[in-house]
Design a protein around this motif. Structure first.
Motif, PDB file in Angstrom:
ATOM      1  N   THR A 187     -18.148 -21.502  -6.739  1.00  0.00           N
ATOM      2  CA  THR A 187     -17.599 -20.524  -7.672  1.00  0.00           C
ATOM      3  C   THR A 187     -16.888 -19.354  -7.006  1.00  0.00           C
ATOM      4  N   ASN A 188     -17.170 -19.081  -5.718  1.00  0.00           N
ATOM      5  CA  ASN A 188     -16.522 -17.946  -5.070  1.00  0.00           C
ATOM      6  C   ASN A 188     -16.506 -18.118  -3.557  1.00  0.00           C
ATOM      7  N   TRP A 189     -15.885 -17.143  -2.890  1.00  0.00           N
ATOM      8  CA  TRP A 189     -15.859 -17.094  -1.427  1.00  0.00           C
ATOM      9  C   TRP A 189     -16.697 -15.903  -0.968  1.00  0.00           C
ATOM     10  N   LEU A 190     -17.390 -16.080   0.132  1.00  0.00           N
ATOM     11  CA  LEU A 190     -18.234 -15.023   0.681  1.00  0.00           C
ATOM     12  C   LEU A 190     -17.572 -14.419   1.912  1.00  0.00           C
ATOM     13  N   ARG A 191     -17.705 -13.091   2.045  1.00  0.00           N
ATOM     14  CA  ARG A 191     -17.128 -12.377   3.180  1.00  0.00           C
ATOM     15  C   ARG A 191     -18.184 -11.534   3.881  1.00  0.00           C
ATOM     16  N   PRO A 192     -18.121 -11.501   5.217  1.00  0.00           N
ATOM     17  CA  PRO A 192     -19.127 -10.736   5.963  1.00  0.00           C
ATOM     18  C   PRO A 192     -18.750  -9.270   6.153  1.00  0.00           C
ATOM     19  N   SER A 193     -18.127  -8.646   5.143  1.00  0.00           N
ATOM     20  CA  SER A 193     -17.701  -7.257   5.269  1.00  0.00           C
ATOM     21  C   SER A 193     -17.573  -6.613   3.907  1.00  0.00           C
ATOM     22  N   THR A 194     -17.867  -5.301   3.860  1.00  0.00           N
ATOM     23  CA  THR A 194     -17.632  -4.503   2.651  1.00  0.00           C
ATOM     24  C   THR A 194     -16.464  -3.542   2.850  1.00  0.00           C
ATOM     25  N   ASP A 195     -15.798  -3.636   3.981  1.00  0.00           N
ATOM     26  CA  ASP A 195     -14.738  -2.707   4.372  1.00  0.00           C
ATOM     27  C   ASP A 195     -13.471  -2.988   3.561  1.00  0.00           C
ATOM     28  N   ARG A 196     -13.032  -2.010   2.767  1.00  0.00           N
ATOM     29  CA  ARG A 196     -11.847  -2.168   1.923  1.00  0.00           C
ATOM     30  C   ARG A 196     -10.570  -1.629   2.576  1.00  0.00           C
ATOM     31  N   SER A 197     -10.688  -1.023   3.749  1.00  0.00           N
ATOM     32  CA  SER A 197      -9.538  -0.394   4.386  1.00  0.00           C
ATOM     33  C   SER A 197      -9.374  -0.925   5.810  1.00  0.00           C
ATOM     34  N   PRO A 198      -8.809  -2.123   5.950  1.00  0.00           N
ATOM     35  CA  PRO A 198      -8.700  -2.731   7.271  1.00  0.00           C
ATOM     36  C   PRO A 198      -7.663  -2.030   8.161  1.00  0.00           C
ATOM     37  N   ARG A 199      -7.893  -2.101   9.459  1.00  0.00           N
ATOM     38  CA  ARG A 199      -6.886  -1.704  10.437  1.00  0.00           C
ATOM     39  C   ARG A 199      -5.982  -2.908  10.665  1.00  0.00           C
ATOM     40  N   MET A 200      -4.683  -2.672  10.685  1.00  0.00           N
ATOM     41  CA  MET A 200      -3.733  -3.771  10.737  1.00  0.00           C
ATOM     42  C   MET A 200      -2.947  -3.744  12.045  1.00  0.00           C
ATOM     43  N   GLN A 201      -2.744  -4.934  12.603  1.00  0.00           N
ATOM     44  CA  GLN A 201      -1.918  -5.088  13.792  1.00  0.00           C
ATOM     45  C   GLN A 201      -1.064  -6.335  13.607  1.00  0.00           C
ATOM     46  N   ALA A 202       0.206  -6.284  14.059  1.00  0.00           N
ATOM     47  CA  ALA A 202       1.122  -7.401  13.882  1.00  0.00           C
ATOM     48  C   ALA A 202       1.766  -7.771  15.208  1.00  0.00           C
TER      49      ALA A 202
ATOM     50  N   THR B 260      13.835  -0.265  -2.865  1.00  0.00           N
ATOM     51  CA  THR B 260      14.354   1.045  -2.496  1.00  0.00           C
ATOM     52  C   THR B 260      13.444   2.164  -2.987  1.00  0.00           C
ATOM     53  N   HIS B 261      12.427   1.811  -3.783  1.00  0.00           N
ATOM     54  CA  HIS B 261      11.592   2.845  -4.397  1.00  0.00           C
ATOM     55  C   HIS B 261      10.105   2.727  -4.063  1.00  0.00           C
ATOM     56  N   ASP B 262       9.640   1.625  -3.474  1.00  0.00           N
ATOM     57  CA  ASP B 262       8.205   1.519  -3.253  1.00  0.00           C
ATOM     58  C   ASP B 262       7.767   2.380  -2.070  1.00  0.00           C
ATOM     59  N   ILE B 263       6.507   2.768  -2.092  1.00  0.00           N
ATOM     60  CA  ILE B 263       5.929   3.630  -1.062  1.00  0.00           C
ATOM     61  C   ILE B 263       4.902   2.820  -0.291  1.00  0.00           C
ATOM     62  N   LEU B 264       5.081   2.695   1.009  1.00  0.00           N
ATOM     63  CA  LEU B 264       4.198   1.888   1.843  1.00  0.00           C
ATOM     64  C   LEU B 264       3.265   2.775   2.654  1.00  0.00           C
ATOM     65  N   GLY B 265       2.079   2.226   2.956  1.00  0.00           N
ATOM     66  CA  GLY B 265       1.077   2.970   3.705  1.00  0.00           C
ATOM     67  C   GLY B 265       0.668   2.255   4.972  1.00  0.00           C
ATOM     68  N   ALA B 266      -0.415   2.730   5.577  1.00  0.00           N
ATOM     69  CA  ALA B 266      -0.883   2.182   6.847  1.00  0.00           C
ATOM     70  C   ALA B 266      -1.330   0.733   6.720  1.00  0.00           C
ATOM     71  N   SER B 267      -1.784   0.333   5.543  1.00  0.00           N
ATOM     72  CA  SER B 267      -2.256  -1.040   5.348  1.00  0.00           C
ATOM     73  C   SER B 267      -1.118  -2.020   5.088  1.00  0.00           C
ATOM     74  N   ASP B 268       0.116  -1.534   5.088  1.00  0.00           N
ATOM     75  CA  ASP B 268       1.269  -2.368   4.754  1.00  0.00           C
ATOM     76  C   ASP B 268       2.072  -2.804   5.978  1.00  0.00           C
ATOM     77  N   ILE B 269       1.445  -2.827   7.128  1.00  0.00           N
ATOM     78  CA  ILE B 269       2.158  -3.207   8.354  1.00  0.00           C
ATOM     79  C   ILE B 269       2.757  -4.606   8.226  1.00  0.00           C
ATOM     80  N   ALA B 270       2.000  -5.531   7.645  1.00  0.00           N
ATOM     81  CA  ALA B 270       2.512  -6.899   7.509  1.00  0.00           C
ATOM     82  C   ALA B 270       3.718  -6.948   6.573  1.00  0.00           C
ATOM     83  N   ILE B 271       3.719  -6.124   5.541  1.00  0.00           N
ATOM     84  CA  ILE B 271       4.836  -6.091   4.605  1.00  0.00           C
ATOM     85  C   ILE B 271       6.092  -5.573   5.308  1.00  0.00           C
ATOM     86  N   VAL B 272       5.917  -4.509   6.067  1.00  0.00           N
ATOM     87  CA  VAL B 272       7.044  -3.951   6.823  1.00  0.00           C
ATOM     88  C   VAL B 272       7.581  -4.988   7.807  1.00  0.00           C
TER      89      VAL B 272
END
Length: 426
Positions: free
Chosen positions: A203-218, A358-370
């Motif tokens: 019925t679902n997937w399990l994750r070993p973390s409660t962290d909602r704000s990951p650090r991103m590297q590309a 041209t109007h969206d605002i990106l943050g630190a968690s959007d490295i992959a999008i950039v």
């Protein structure tokens, strides 16, 4: 943010556009093999990259892919008769074999020289990993087909759900490579748990973390890019990181971090500028990977129940708020929308057919999008200038690319972790 010109470069895929030209330098998955499984079965309308075609399997089991409209008077061959090793137009009885040769002209005098002068556009195809792949580029220039990353050996179980989405391919792809959103949007289906590694239940997937704000590297690669979402794990938080590595394999495929039972991938193929075919794939060992029926039921993407069985369009739309259940939300379900892909689709469609970047605002968690936007705008611009398309280097072997997830000691180089998940080397 992108300029209007950059946004057009990223999103427009029709014939002659930079991105459309880039995509036509790759083999394109145009339909599922299950859609054309029956010899002399119902012809299938194929829409990809702004082109409409018809697919059919002839009496001998050979697969044909032709331009949709009969060259005689331009009636649709989707309505034609698939019989006796050819597809016959209903209007005047012209009939074509899988190679586009005219084998009958019922409306013309017997022995007419016109038959030998007409050749309908036929596309080169191959079948692999549950898909029909077509070469939509210049005729006679198709490169050797190589196994995709989600079916590296050809022996894996590949279970595919398919959904037609009224949104541009780029905003869907951005959703697939955005690891940060899963901690919110999918929080009722990707449940934090004190486990050693991401797992899957019925019925679902399990994750070993409660962290909602990951650090991103590309990290850019010759096939696209890879990036890591680094979170605090529930266990060993002082000494370890929970790392999820996603791979973007340009232009169609994203390899999503797996669980302990099976791997996950998405394949997104533009139908045109404002609609796309979305494929959500579970793949891996047959004994551990859900079969197609189970996978579609898990994701609430069952044809005839959740989707139109002919068009693959979802019955959940903005008009019915994607069947959102507000009572479930009050009881604790985060979105009230059943099925992980349906939660994503609600977000993509709510943005409109083509996002105005041209109007969206990106943050630190959007490295992959950039990274995605920069990479693909630059790649399409390069193709327009005459350069080869990204990912077409013959040395690239998609079968040697993999995603990753796991709890590892702090300081581990995530760029090497995924290599242990590669199943085969060509």
């Amino acid at each position: 943010m992108l300029s209007p010109q950059e946004n057009n470069t990223l999103t427009r895929v029709g014939p002659g556009t930079p991105m459309g030209t880039l995509m036509r330098q790759h083999w394109t998955p145009v339909c599922l093999s299950e859609e054309v499984a029956e010899p002399d079965g119902t012809p299938v309308l194929i829409e990809a990259l702004g082109t409409r075609m018809v697919a059919f399997r002839d009496s001998k089991g050979r697969l044909g892919l032709l331009d949709e409209l009969c060259p005689h008077r331009l009636a649709s061959l989707v309505l034609g008769r698939n019989e006796e090793c050819g597809l016959r137009c209903l209007y005047h009885g012209w009939k074509f074999d899988v190679e586009g040769n005219v084998v009958a002209m019922s409306s013309e005098p017997e022995g007419s020289p016109l038959m030998s002068k007409v050749k309908h556009r036929a596309y080169e195809t191959t079948e692999f990993g549950g898909f029909v792949w077509a070469w939509l580029g210049e005729q006679g220039q198709a490169p050797e087909f190589r196994p995709p990353a989600f079916c590296p050996t050809g022996t894996e179980r590949v279970s595919i759900l398919k959904i037609r989405i009224p949104a541009n391919w780029a905003q869907i792809t951005e959703g697939q490579i955005d690891s940060a959103h899963s901690s919110s949007l999918h929080s009722s289906d990707m449940v934090p748990a004190p486990v050693d590694s991401a797992g899957a239940t019925a019925t679902n997937w399990l994750r070993p973390s409660t962290d909602r704000s990951p650090r991103m590297q590309a990290h850019t690669t010759n096939y696209g890019f890879q990036y890591a979402a680094i979170r605090r794990p529930i266990k060993k938080a002082a000494t370890h990181d929970y790392i999820r590595v996603t791979q973007y394999v340009a232009p169609y495929t994203s390899l999503i971090p797996p669980n302990t039972s099976y791997n996950v991938a998405t394949v997104i193929v533009p139908i045109d500028d404002t609609s796309s075919m979305f494929h959500f794939i579970a793949w891996g060992k047959p004994e551990e990977t859900p079969d197609t029926q189970t996978w579609r039921a898990f994701a609430h993407a069952v044809p005839g129940q959740d989707l139109d069985p002919v068009t693959w369009a979802t019955y959940a739309t903005m008009d019915n708020r994607f069947r959102q259940d507000r009572a479930r939300m009050k009881d604790g379900n985060f979105t009230g929308i059943a099925g992980i892909p349906n939660q994503d689709i609600a977000m993509w469609v709510s943005m409109g057919p083509i996002v105005d970047r041209t109007h969206d605002i990106l943050g630190a968690s959007d490295i992959a999008i950039v990274e995605f936007r920069r990479l693909m705008v630059d790649a399409a611009t390069a193709v327009a200038a005459g350069a080869p398309a990204i990912g077409t280097d013959p040395g690239i072997r998609q079968a040697q690319i993999a995603s990753y997830q796991g709890v590892v000691p702090k300081g581990t180089d995530w760029r090497e972790l995924w290599k242990g998940n590669v199943l085969a080397a060509e």
